[in-house]
Structure formats: structure tokens, C-alpha cells
Design a protein around this motif. Structure first.
Motif, mmCIF file in Angstrom:
data_model
loop_
_atom_site.group_PDB
_atom_site.id
_atom_site.type_symbol
_atom_site.label_atom_id
_atom_site.label_comp_id
_atom_site.label_asym_id
_atom_site.label_seq_id
_atom_site.Cartn_x
_atom_site.Cartn_y
_atom_site.Cartn_z
ATOM 1 N N PHE A 241 0.836 -1.206 0.000
ATOM 2 C CA PHE A 241 0.000 0.000 0.000
ATOM 3 C C PHE A 241 0.870 1.255 0.000
ATOM 4 O O PHE A 241 0.657 2.182 -0.785
ATOM 5 N N VAL A 242 1.862 1.295 0.879
ATOM 6 C CA VAL A 242 2.750 2.461 0.982
ATOM 7 C C VAL A 242 3.515 2.686 -0.322
ATOM 8 O O VAL A 242 3.610 3.818 -0.824
ATOM 9 N N LEU A 243 4.058 1.612 -0.896
ATOM 10 C CA LEU A 243 4.875 1.744 -2.101
ATOM 11 C C LEU A 243 4.051 2.267 -3.276
ATOM 12 O O LEU A 243 4.529 3.066 -4.077
ATOM 13 N N LYS A 244 2.814 1.832 -3.380
ATOM 14 C CA LYS A 244 1.955 2.325 -4.461
ATOM 15 C C LYS A 244 1.438 3.729 -4.158
ATOM 16 O O LYS A 244 1.283 4.561 -5.068
ATOM 17 N N ARG A 245 1.176 4.018 -2.909
ATOM 18 C CA ARG A 245 0.565 5.292 -2.517
ATOM 19 C C ARG A 245 1.405 6.490 -2.939
ATOM 20 O O ARG A 245 0.867 7.559 -3.260
ATOM 21 N N GLY A 246 2.709 6.355 -2.968
ATOM 22 C CA GLY A 246 3.581 7.474 -3.309
ATOM 23 C C GLY A 246 3.611 7.814 -4.781
ATOM 24 O O GLY A 246 4.241 8.807 -5.181
ATOM 25 N N ALA A 247 2.966 7.008 -5.623
ATOM 26 C CA ALA A 247 2.874 7.262 -7.073
ATOM 27 C C ALA A 247 4.238 7.325 -7.744
ATOM 28 O O ALA A 247 4.414 7.990 -8.769
ATOM 29 N N ARG A 248 5.206 6.615 -7.158
ATOM 30 C CA ARG A 248 6.535 6.565 -7.775
ATOM 31 C C ARG A 248 6.913 5.148 -8.176
ATOM 32 O O ARG A 248 8.016 4.920 -8.655
ATOM 33 N N ALA A 249 6.005 4.194 -7.948
ATOM 34 C CA ALA A 249 6.326 2.797 -8.236
ATOM 35 C C ALA A 249 5.106 2.083 -8.801
ATOM 36 O O ALA A 249 3.955 2.420 -8.495
ATOM 37 N N ARG A 250 5.386 1.094 -9.638
ATOM 38 C CA ARG A 250 4.380 0.169 -10.134
ATOM 39 C C ARG A 250 4.594 -1.134 -9.371
ATOM 40 O O ARG A 250 5.653 -1.748 -9.479
ATOM 41 N N VAL A 251 3.598 -1.540 -8.589
ATOM 42 C CA VAL A 251 3.799 -2.598 -7.599
ATOM 43 C C VAL A 251 3.105 -3.889 -8.038
ATOM 44 O O VAL A 251 1.881 -3.924 -8.232
ATOM 45 N N THR A 252 3.915 -4.924 -8.190
ATOM 46 C CA THR A 252 3.411 -6.272 -8.432
ATOM 47 C C THR A 252 3.582 -7.071 -7.152
ATOM 48 O O THR A 252 4.670 -7.081 -6.575
ATOM 49 N N VAL A 253 2.519 -7.708 -6.700
ATOM 50 C CA VAL A 253 2.556 -8.471 -5.451
ATOM 51 C C VAL A 253 2.366 -9.957 -5.756
ATOM 52 O O VAL A 253 1.498 -10.326 -6.550
ATOM 53 N N ASP B 224 -0.947 -2.824 -8.271
ATOM 54 C CA ASP B 224 -1.061 -2.744 -9.731
ATOM 55 C C ASP B 224 -1.276 -4.116 -10.360
ATOM 56 O O ASP B 224 -2.031 -4.250 -11.326
ATOM 57 N N ARG B 225 -0.595 -5.107 -9.824
ATOM 58 C CA ARG B 225 -0.784 -6.476 -10.309
ATOM 59 C C ARG B 225 -0.714 -7.430 -9.125
ATOM 60 O O ARG B 225 0.048 -7.216 -8.184
ATOM 61 N N LEU B 226 -1.492 -8.495 -9.201
ATOM 62 C CA LEU B 226 -1.465 -9.533 -8.174
ATOM 63 C C LEU B 226 -1.212 -10.860 -8.870
ATOM 64 O O LEU B 226 -1.923 -11.228 -9.810
ATOM 65 N N CYS B 227 -0.182 -11.581 -8.410
ATOM 66 C CA CYS B 227 0.202 -12.847 -9.024
ATOM 67 C C CYS B 227 0.172 -13.958 -7.976
ATOM 68 O O CYS B 227 0.353 -13.704 -6.778
#
Length: 386
Positions: A24-36, A66-69
Motif C-alpha cells: 500500500f505504501v509503495l503504491k501510494r507514493g505514485a513513484r512505483a508500479r507494484v506487483t505483489v 497494480d498487479r497480483l500474481c
């Protein structure tokens, strides 16, 4: 007007409480595209999203990265700037290079450069296996591994619901095999600064430190000393530190009269009981026996830490009176009626899940042996686990 910096691709592995909070934190800053990568809770999280309920960040129902795998292999269709590991480090079940095998073997290594690995894991020396695997893969390169000490109050209520408290703090540093070598490659320094900035942009409190292992050791004092004690006793830390008159619903009552037995009076004369006499306790006997025992556990590890982590240049050693300070801070957090915290090790016991004993407690004993420092109390706790 300058164009915005391109988003950094981050692969986060582990979608438990800590993984969910930091995705949540990593995506919230709008500086990263987060795949979990989620494993046991993938199907539920894919269908419903995550209900992230935070004192600090507010309530976000059905939140998604952004993506869930469902596996690391499914996520390896692109290069990543960072791979963040938030799984528990339990080497007797799976070692890190085994978990990350698809990132460390063909075809991925032929198609993409190696990322910077960021370990958000409890325990000591959790980085060694990965460091050795990366050196074997590319001997000419110094691996980019960032390690951390994380303080966060988060609990997974289910596979799709996480509750988070008012804080999340992390200290980050470059992992090095030596704790007295402070040299850093340009690539390591750039990755360290960049990742810390991504966390801060997301609202987290992140600090970069020149030598991370001594910070991890100091934090591990709490996990190995107090978290493990809660697990061994199957009792929350409130059972050690909260007096009866401070239980919920009893605020305002006068403290009960202290009528200790002769044995308790005698026990209070021990050096450790004298050192901890001002620390809040749940009962006279707890103050005479249990709190001094906790101090002995912590002090034994503090003494080892002073051998392992002497001051280096401008980098100080461990804080003064670390054992007592840790005990005092913990007592203040758990003596009041508002405390609801349950140490993660105790949660694992209650849910009959594997625990991080090897890296949290066992590694302390191994480091003591290597340094020639006797740790009888810690060794006895390893025996009690069996």
C-alpha cells in the motif's frame, strides 16, 4: 517543465500483514508500479481485493496493487528495479535462494538484469544465503541487497483484511558481510537512497543508516527476548507489565496493597530485581521473578552485541543500557488499558504456524559461539522450544 521520473517496477513477495501494508505504501507514493505475489490468500485477494484499515492512512476497502500474481514465475514477464521480500525467514522450511530460484536462474537471468533485493524480515543474518547465491551467479559484481529494521503495528485479520496502527518506521542500510566495513558501491548507494525516497513518498517514515546490522541486532533484542518470552509463556506482554488496577474498565482504582511473601521479598534483593525495581509489573511475584528474568535475557544479548558491534568511525555501537531501555519502553507500551498488541511469535503459536526461531533466537546463540561469548540463558530458551 521537466517530465516526471519513470515509475520504478517493484516486485513484493508475501501478502501478509507487513507485505500488505508496505505494498500500500509503495503504491501510494505514485513513484512505483507494484506487483505483489500472494500465495495462500491469492484467490481471496484476487476476487475481493484487500480491506486495508489503518489508523494512519485511513480505511481502503477492496484495495489492490497494480498487479497480483499467484507465484513468482507468473510475475517474471519484466525486469524489476526492486524485489521486496516480506515473508518470514524460516530456513528449516525454505531458504531464500530456493524461494527466489526463478529470479536467479535461466531464462530470467539471461533476459533481465538482477534487481536490488530489499529484505523486510525479522532476525539476524537473513541475508547471507541470498548474498552467497548472488555472488555465485555473478562473482565480479557486489550484490545489491538492502536490509532493514522494521517497526510496524499490523495484523492480518483474514486473507483479505489487514489492520494497521498509527505508525510504520523502517531503517534501511546496505548489507555487507563485514560490520566494520562501511564502503558502499555507487550502485548500492543510489538504490538505497532511491528506495528510501519511494517509502517516504508513500507516507512511511524511512531513515538510511551507514551500518544496518547493529540496528537489526538491537531490534532483534526485542524479538528474541520479549517476543519469544510471550510465545514460550503463551501470554501477551500485558500479562507481564500491566498492573490489575490498569486493566480496561478498572481505571481510577487504587493500586492493590503490596503484600509480598517472604520469598518475593528475598527475590527482590537480586541484582537484576534491583535494576528493574521501577518497571511496572502485573503482580509482586512478576516484578520479583519474571521482569528480572527478562532483563537477564536482554542483558546477555546486549553484552554480545557490544562485542560484535563496536563503534566504527562516526558510527556508534549499541545504545547505552540497551537492555533496561528496551524493557522500560516495552513496559510503558503494555501497562496501560489501551494496549492490545500481541507479539507475532505468540500469534504464530496461537495459530500453530511455523516461527522464526532460527534467525531470531538460534542465530544469537551461533553468533555468541563464534565470538566466544557464553549465552546460557538464550541457549536454555532454544532447548525449551523443543
Amino acid at each position: 517543465m521537466s517530465s516526471p521520473s519513470p515509475l520504478k517496477d517493484i516486485l513484493l513477495i508475501g501478502y501478509g500483514a507487513v507485505g500488505a501494508a508496505y505494498s500500500f505504501v509503495l503504491k501510494r507514493g505514485a513513484r512505483a508500479r507494484v506487483t505483489v505475489v500472494a500465495r495462500s490468500n491469492y484467490e481471496a485477494a484476487k476476487a475481493k481485493g484487500l480491506d486495508f484499515k489503518s489508523v494512519k492512512y485511513g480505511t481502503h476497502l477492496g484495495w489492490r496493487p497494480d498487479r497480483l500474481c499467484s507465484s513468482i514465475e507468473q510475475a517474471l514477464d519484466r525486469p524489476y528495479d526492486y524485489v521486496v521480500l516480506t515473508t518470514k525467514a524460516i530456513p528449516e522450511i525454505q531458504r531464500t535462494p530456493s524461494l527466489l530460484r526463478s529470479l536467479l536462474t535461466t531464462p530470467y537471468i539471461n533476459a533481465h538484469p538482477q534487481p536490488t533485493y530489499v529484505l523486510f524480515q525479522n532476525g539476524l543474518n537473513v541475508e547471507i544465503d541470498l548474498y552467497e547465491a548472488l555472488k555465485a551467479l555473478r562473482p565480479e559484481e557486489e550484490p545489491r541487497i538492502l536490509s532493514s529494521a522494521v517497526w510496524i503495528g499490523a495484523v492480518a485479520k483474514s486473507g483479505t483484511e489487514v489492520e494497521h496502527g498509527p505508525f510504520d518506521r523502517v531503517k534501511l542500510g546496505v548489507y555487507r558481510r563485514s560490520t566494520t566495513d562501511l564502503s558502499t558501491t555507487p550502485a548500492q548507494a543510489a538504490a538505497l537512497a532511491d528506495f528510501a525516497e519511494i517509502l517516504v513518498a508513500g507516507g512511511s517514515e524511512a531513515a538510511v543508516v551507514p551500518e544496518i546490522q547493529r540496528i537489526k541486532f538491537s531490534k532483534n533484542l526485542w524479538n528474541a527476548g520479549l517476543g519469544a518470552s510471550a510465545a514460550l509463556s503463551r501470554a501477551s506482554l500485558r500479562c507481564f507489565f500491566r498492573p490489575p488496577h490498569r486493566e480496561p474498565g478498572r481505571e481510577g482504582e487504587a493500586p492493590a496493597a503490596d503484600e509480598p511473601t517472604r520469598e518475593v521479598v528475598e527475590a527482590r534483593e537480586s541484582p537484576s530485581a534491583q535494576t528493574t525495581r521501577d518497571i511496572s509489573s502485573a503482580a509482586p511475584s512478576v516484578g520479583a521473578y519474571s521482569i528480572p528474568y527478562l532483563y537477564d535475557v536482554l542483558k546477555e544479548m546486549e553484552d554480545l552485541g557490544r562485542v560484535l558491534f563496536p563503534p566504527v568511525g562516526d558510527v556508534p555501537g549499541l545504545e547505552e543500557d540497551l537492555a533496561k531501555g528496551t524493557l522500560e519502553r516495552t513496559a510503558k507500551l503494555h501497562e496501560g488499558p489501551e494496549s492490545m498488541h500481541i507479539p507475532s511469535m505468540l500469534v504464530d503459536v496461537q495459530l500453530e504456524r511455523p516461527m522464526e526461531v532460527e534467525h531470531v533466537v538460534g542465530e544469537v546463540v551461533r553468533m555468541g559461539r563464534q565470538a566466544g561469548v557464553s549465552l546460557p540463558v538464550s541457549l536454555s530458551r532454544i532447548t525449551l522450544r523443543g
